[in-house]
Motif scaffolding. Structure first.
Motif, mmCIF file in Angstrom:
data_model
loop_
_atom_site.group_PDB
_atom_site.id
_atom_site.type_symbol
_atom_site.label_atom_id
_atom_site.label_comp_id
_atom_site.label_asym_id
_atom_site.label_seq_id
_atom_site.Cartn_x
_atom_site.Cartn_y
_atom_site.Cartn_z
ATOM 1 N N TYR A 77 28.818 36.183 41.380
ATOM 2 C CA TYR A 77 29.076 37.401 41.841
ATOM 3 C C TYR A 77 30.798 36.958 42.354
ATOM 4 O O TYR A 77 31.150 37.988 42.216
ATOM 5 N N ARG A 78 31.324 35.839 42.867
ATOM 6 C CA ARG A 78 32.367 35.671 43.383
ATOM 7 C C ARG A 78 33.448 35.859 41.517
ATOM 8 O O ARG A 78 34.656 36.244 41.866
ATOM 9 N N VAL A 79 32.991 35.273 41.066
ATOM 10 C CA VAL A 79 33.625 34.874 39.886
ATOM 11 C C VAL A 79 34.122 36.460 39.108
ATOM 12 O O VAL A 79 35.041 37.049 38.952
ATOM 13 N N TYR A 80 32.873 37.345 39.297
ATOM 14 C CA TYR A 80 32.831 39.201 39.300
ATOM 15 C C TYR A 80 33.826 39.672 39.916
ATOM 16 O O TYR A 80 34.465 40.464 39.401
ATOM 17 N N ASN A 99 36.272 38.206 41.305
ATOM 18 C CA ASN A 99 37.602 37.970 40.460
ATOM 19 C C ASN A 99 37.667 38.588 39.688
ATOM 20 O O ASN A 99 39.710 39.452 39.379
ATOM 21 N N LYS A 100 37.159 38.925 38.813
ATOM 22 C CA LYS A 100 37.426 39.904 37.498
ATOM 23 C C LYS A 100 37.941 41.310 37.654
ATOM 24 O O LYS A 100 38.897 41.382 37.357
ATOM 25 N N LEU A 101 37.412 41.800 38.714
ATOM 26 C CA LEU A 101 37.368 42.994 38.791
ATOM 27 C C LEU A 101 38.953 43.083 39.747
ATOM 28 O O LEU A 101 39.814 43.671 39.286
ATOM 29 N N ASP A 135 41.462 40.857 39.143
ATOM 30 C CA ASP A 135 42.476 40.747 38.319
ATOM 31 C C ASP A 135 43.015 41.591 37.367
ATOM 32 O O ASP A 135 43.776 41.879 37.388
ATOM 33 N N GLU A 136 41.552 42.361 37.028
ATOM 34 C CA GLU A 136 42.031 44.090 36.300
ATOM 35 C C GLU A 136 42.357 44.943 36.731
ATOM 36 O O GLU A 136 42.458 46.293 36.002
ATOM 37 N N TYR A 185 41.042 46.626 39.358
ATOM 38 C CA TYR A 185 39.611 47.644 39.838
ATOM 39 C C TYR A 185 39.807 48.050 41.118
ATOM 40 O O TYR A 185 39.360 49.167 42.161
#
Length: 142
Positions: free
Chosen positions: A105-108, A110-112, A114-115, A117
């Protein structure tokens, strides 16, 4: 009581998997046998190796005792032991799955971020503002 006898009885108790009353009866009788053996050895205190040489290892004694028991005395204790092992194994698996899920969930998130969102809120306060900052007042106004 001699520490060698205590050690032998403790190890034997750990190896016996039968119902509690049968186990206690056997251990009290066997402890009396060990104490009688100690009383016969008048010239020196007995050691653990003396007990093993006279009565065999605790594992062999436990195996001999359990082989004489009816299966109805052994099965309930084995079921309880298996239930405890299953409980702890399940608890460990659940904890591991929770930690893996939290990490994903934390990786998700962070990805959001970075993109683009969402942008995590960043608050820059001076030390004076931090002392007087009231979060309830700030968040209730918006």
């Amino acid at each position: 009581m001699n520490t060698a006898i205590e050690q032998y009885i403790r190890e034997l108790s750990d190896l016996l998997c039968c119902d509690k009353t049968t186990k206690q009866q056997f251990l009290s009788k066997f402890q009396q046998t060990l104490e009688d053996f100690e009383a016969e050895q008048e010239n020196s205190p007995i050691s653990y190796s003396d007990l093993v040489s006279e009565f065999d290892t605790p594992r062999a004694t436990a195996d001999a005792f359990l082989s004489q028991l009816d299966i109805s005395h052994v099965q309930p204790a084995m079921r309880t032991t298996n239930k405890k092992k299953l409980f702890w194994a399940s608890l460990c698996v659940i904890a591991i799955l929770f930690l893996v899920g939290l990490s994903l969930y934390r990786v998700y998130l962070n990805k959001l971020a970075d993109e683009g969102y969402f942008e995590p809120p960043v608050y820059h306060l001076t030390p004076a503002e931090a002392r007087t900052f009231d979060p309830d007042e700030y968040f209730n106004d918006k």
